[in-house]
Design a protein around this motif. Structure first.
Motif, mmCIF file in Angstrom:
data_model
loop_
_atom_site.group_PDB
_atom_site.id
_atom_site.type_symbol
_atom_site.label_atom_id
_atom_site.label_comp_id
_atom_site.label_asym_id
_atom_site.label_seq_id
_atom_site.Cartn_x
_atom_site.Cartn_y
_atom_site.Cartn_z
ATOM 1 N N ILE A 168 -22.620 41.832 -10.799
ATOM 2 C CA ILE A 168 -23.301 43.063 -11.223
ATOM 3 C C ILE A 168 -24.538 42.730 -12.047
ATOM 4 O O ILE A 168 -25.607 43.292 -11.838
ATOM 5 C CB ILE A 168 -22.339 43.979 -12.016
ATOM 6 N N PHE A 169 -24.399 41.794 -12.958
ATOM 7 C CA PHE A 169 -25.539 41.445 -13.814
ATOM 8 C C PHE A 169 -26.666 40.801 -13.016
ATOM 9 O O PHE A 169 -27.838 41.029 -13.295
ATOM 10 C CB PHE A 169 -25.080 40.538 -14.955
ATOM 11 N N LEU A 170 -26.324 40.017 -12.000
ATOM 12 C CA LEU A 170 -27.352 39.418 -11.148
ATOM 13 C C LEU A 170 -28.066 40.482 -10.308
ATOM 14 O O LEU A 170 -29.201 40.284 -9.879
ATOM 15 C CB LEU A 170 -26.749 38.353 -10.236
ATOM 16 N N SER A 171 -27.426 41.607 -10.083
ATOM 17 C CA SER A 171 -27.995 42.685 -9.273
ATOM 18 C C SER A 171 -28.837 43.666 -10.078
ATOM 19 O O SER A 171 -29.607 44.438 -9.497
ATOM 20 C CB SER A 171 -26.875 43.461 -8.581
ATOM 21 N N ILE A 172 -28.714 43.675 -11.397
ATOM 22 C CA ILE A 172 -29.386 44.685 -12.231
ATOM 23 C C ILE A 172 -30.900 44.668 -12.051
ATOM 24 O O ILE A 172 -31.517 45.719 -11.893
ATOM 25 C CB ILE A 172 -29.010 44.505 -13.720
ATOM 26 N N SER A 173 -31.526 43.504 -12.042
ATOM 27 C CA SER A 173 -32.983 43.456 -11.932
ATOM 28 C C SER A 173 -33.456 43.981 -10.580
ATOM 29 O O SER A 173 -34.476 44.675 -10.506
ATOM 30 C CB SER A 173 -33.508 42.048 -12.182
ATOM 31 N N MET A 217 -30.291 29.854 -11.548
ATOM 32 C CA MET A 217 -31.654 29.694 -12.067
ATOM 33 C C MET A 217 -32.684 29.779 -10.933
ATOM 34 O O MET A 217 -33.719 30.432 -11.087
ATOM 35 C CB MET A 217 -31.770 28.381 -12.834
ATOM 36 N N ILE A 218 -32.397 29.159 -9.794
ATOM 37 C CA ILE A 218 -33.302 29.237 -8.648
ATOM 38 C C ILE A 218 -33.392 30.675 -8.138
ATOM 39 O O ILE A 218 -34.479 31.188 -7.859
ATOM 40 C CB ILE A 218 -32.856 28.266 -7.523
ATOM 41 N N PHE A 219 -32.243 31.350 -8.038
ATOM 42 C CA PHE A 219 -32.201 32.750 -7.611
ATOM 43 C C PHE A 219 -33.034 33.622 -8.551
ATOM 44 O O PHE A 219 -33.803 34.484 -8.102
ATOM 45 C CB PHE A 219 -30.751 33.241 -7.561
ATOM 46 N N THR A 220 -32.914 33.390 -9.844
ATOM 47 C CA THR A 220 -33.647 34.168 -10.839
ATOM 48 C C THR A 220 -35.151 33.946 -10.712
ATOM 49 O O THR A 220 -35.931 34.900 -10.754
ATOM 50 C CB THR A 220 -33.168 33.799 -12.256
ATOM 51 N N ILE A 221 -35.566 32.709 -10.538
ATOM 52 C CA ILE A 221 -36.992 32.405 -10.375
ATOM 53 C C ILE A 221 -37.527 33.040 -9.092
ATOM 54 O O ILE A 221 -38.616 33.626 -9.089
ATOM 55 C CB ILE A 221 -37.227 30.884 -10.399
ATOM 56 N N LEU A 222 -36.763 32.959 -8.008
ATOM 57 C CA LEU A 222 -37.185 33.576 -6.749
ATOM 58 C C LEU A 222 -37.272 35.101 -6.875
ATOM 59 O O LEU A 222 -38.181 35.724 -6.323
ATOM 60 C CB LEU A 222 -36.234 33.189 -5.618
ATOM 61 N N VAL A 244 -29.329 34.664 -16.682
ATOM 62 C CA VAL A 244 -29.074 33.220 -16.758
ATOM 63 C C VAL A 244 -28.139 32.919 -17.933
ATOM 64 O O VAL A 244 -27.184 32.147 -17.813
ATOM 65 C CB VAL A 244 -30.400 32.428 -16.879
ATOM 66 N N VAL A 245 -28.396 33.549 -19.077
ATOM 67 C CA VAL A 245 -27.543 33.354 -20.257
ATOM 68 C C VAL A 245 -26.120 33.841 -19.974
ATOM 69 O O VAL A 245 -25.138 33.188 -20.332
ATOM 70 C CB VAL A 245 -28.145 34.082 -21.488
ATOM 71 N N PHE A 246 -26.028 34.990 -19.334
ATOM 72 C CA PHE A 246 -24.723 35.562 -18.987
ATOM 73 C C PHE A 246 -23.934 34.605 -18.086
ATOM 74 O O PHE A 246 -22.758 34.342 -18.310
ATOM 75 C CB PHE A 246 -24.963 36.906 -18.283
#
Length: 166
Positions: free
Chosen positions: A69-74, A12-17, A47-49
């Motif tokens: 892979i999913f964390l890298s897509i964005s 979640m922190i990684f996603t917000i950053l 995050v859901v994944f």
């Protein structure tokens, strides 16, 4: 705190950053022409994944690889979809084409004037229908106005100002 909770909070922190970084780059380098709204659903889904992975609801052969892979897509979408030219690079394109005749003026606090909405039939999936906008003054003290396509770098001179009171 258990390991799964630490992973979830870290994601979640990684996603917000990630979101903050994309917005910062878009605002400062691209003046808002990159469509960051496309990234928001992907960031939510990552995050859901991850949550589903941690709850053992994800049934794949290599779940950790798929989460990575999913964390890298964005990040990949931002790098691939970003405009070809930053605002400063577009300014250099105008100067290369008209530099001996004009001086580009800074919009200062009126930074909303850095881009203008345009109508185009060209498909722009990651880029908003906006072009970079520059105001210049020539040697005779006449104002001149230019648009630069953020994807192609095509420079166009406008016959009149887009923004009233320019």
């Amino acid at each position: 705190m258990d390991k799964k909770r630490v992973i979830m909070i870290s994601v979640m922190i990684f996603t917000i950053l990630e979101l903050i970084l994309c917005i910062f780059i878009n605002t400062n380098l691209y003046k808002g022409v990159f469509n960051t709204g496309i990234l928001v659903p992907i960031l939510v889904l990552q995050v859901v994944f991850t949550y589903n992975f941690l709850r053992d609801r994800l049934k794949t052969k290599w779940p950790k690889l798929w989460v990575f892979i999913f964390l890298s897509i964005s990040i990949i979408l931002f790098v691939v979809g970003k405009p070809t030219y930053t605002f400063k690079q577009a300014e250099k394109l105008v100067m290369e084409e008209y530099g001996h005749d004009i001086t580009i003026l800074d919009n200062g606090k009126d930074n909303y004037r850095d881009t203008v909405p345009i109508y185009t039939e060209e498909y722009r999936f990651f880029i908003r229908d906006r072009d970079y906008h520059f105001k210049g003054v020539d040697k005779t003290k006449e104002y001149r106005y230019f648009l630069v396509n953020p994807r192609t770098g095509k420079v166009s001179e406008m016959s009149q100002p887009y923004w009233h009171g320019s």
